[in-house]
Design an enzyme around this catalytic site. Sequence first.
Site, PDB file in Angstrom:
ATOM      1  N   SER A 238      20.772  67.169  49.759  1.00  0.00           N
ATOM      2  CA  SER A 238      20.959  68.622  49.729  1.00  0.00           C
ATOM      3  C   SER A 238      21.894  68.972  48.581  1.00  0.00           C
ATOM      4  CB  SER A 238      21.541  69.100  51.055  1.00  0.00           C
ATOM      5  OG  SER A 238      22.885  68.666  51.156  1.00  0.00           O
ATOM      6  N   LYS A 239      22.102  70.270  48.425  1.00  0.00           N
ATOM      7  CA  LYS A 239      22.908  70.771  47.306  1.00  0.00           C
ATOM      8  C   LYS A 239      24.274  70.108  47.197  1.00  0.00           C
ATOM      9  CE  LYS A 239      21.296  75.420  46.434  1.00  0.00           C
ATOM     10  NZ  LYS A 239      21.485  76.788  46.878  1.00  0.00           N
ATOM     11  N   ARG A 240      24.833  69.782  48.356  1.00  0.00           N
ATOM     12  CA  ARG A 240      26.197  69.248  48.254  1.00  0.00           C
ATOM     13  C   ARG A 240      26.226  67.864  47.605  1.00  0.00           C
ATOM     14  NH1 ARG A 240      27.268  65.714  52.503  1.00  0.00           N
ATOM     15  NH2 ARG A 240      25.416  65.823  53.813  1.00  0.00           N
ATOM     16  N   GLY A 242      24.681  67.351  44.788  1.00  0.00           N
ATOM     17  CA  GLY A 242      24.479  67.602  43.356  1.00  0.00           C
ATOM     18  C   GLY A 242      23.203  68.395  43.166  1.00  0.00           C
TER      19      GLY A 242
END
Length: 469
Positions: A238-240, A242
């Site tokens: 997921s976005k966290r 990168g």
Amino acid sequence: MTIKTRFAPSPTGYLHVGGARTALYSWLIAQAQGGEFVLRIEDTDLERSTQEAIDAILEGMKWLGLEWTEGPHYQTKRFDRYKSLIQQLIEQDKAYRCYCTPEELDAMREEQMAKGEKPRYTGVWRDRTDYPEDQPYVIRFRNPQEGSVVFEDHVRGRIEVQNAELDDLIILRSDGSPTYNFCVVVDDWDMGITHVVRGEDHVNNTPRQINILKALDAPIPEYAHVSMILGDDGAKLSKRHGAVSVMQYRDEGYLPQALLNYLVRLGWSHGDQEIFSLQEMKELFKLDGINKAASAFNTEKLVWLNQHYIKSTPAAEVAEHLQWHLDDQKLDISNGPAIEAVITAQAERVKTLKELVEISRYYYEDFTEFDAKAAKKHLRPVAAEPLALVKDKLAAITDWSEASIQAAINETAEELEIGMGKVGMPLRVATTGSGNSPSLDITLNLIGQAKSVQRIGQALTFIEQREKS
Ligand code: GLU
């Protein structure tokens, strides 16, 4: 049989690397056999689908070079087709009206949960015909109650689900819109899809979709459900972790070929080979070779591949991809050396195209300040004499070339009886502004004679002023 595959994203966000990987796999197996690859936009969720997301997906696919041979089809343009087939199923008694209210469904669910059962629709309206007047209703698919659904998944092997496990799915909502599982089935059939490659998150939908295909007398395609991509901590990517959007990789300076090579290897292998040209991917990639285990995203490996492709791709091709970064970083290259030559000179020194632009400004732009640390170390009074001499020698050159530049530097060191570094490093800082650059003959040749001489003059003034202060 001609292979026909599809990529069927829901346009609710950017093109995710996971989606790009299934798109790549679908594209490869079609390409390998001269088959077709359909792009289908699954935009039936009117609230969450946006034109912006559609554009982002098309842009991502084009940037990766995953060209479709058919489409894009839009599900919202095919509502009439879905509805007429739903009507047909109703007439054949393969689908029926259900008048359950949300409250009734909630009560059903609560009762089942209280008994420790899996919540499911019980089929209360299966055989009822006492339709209330003016009440909203949905259409449900009459799932077979006996037997099981079996399919051979190319990744997950044989999958068998008892029909008793599957409840009667809503295929038309009370607002008249058809649901995801129904539209997918009709599209895969109408578009002649032979192989469905998609994420593992859809594997539970497949038995239901197969039952609907059977009810429609449609052929059953082959399936490959690809495992999830995980972050380095083992959680779903997921976005966290990168960048997860394909276009973000473009923005960060990756070449599409590097990302494709990375994605093909993420969950598939061919011996221990790491580098695959597109041609090799097409020849070697097989659905049956996809790993069942989830794969972890490894940015370091992607960076390594990107470096490889920046070094080994013809400079003219790199230049096409560099243009976006030149615009992004507002570097005007119209007054300076050919960008291809700068790419060739710098390719070894960078991991990304973004860095390539960052470290190439001095070829195109003059500067008035030097990197402080480099200047402190190399633009000292002791450097004035070699700089002045090399400046004269460079200014006197009549055939500006790597060879004549190198000769001027060598002669300077010899005449002053000093090491090459004592000429080279001050000269490098003087002409590029910092202590890092490709070899000086290449660098100065590209910067050009007039600019090189003028910049050495500027460095001499800098040394002089420094002495005074
Ligand atoms: N539209 C679905 C999604 O984006 C994919 C459906 C499919 O591939 O069958 O998850």
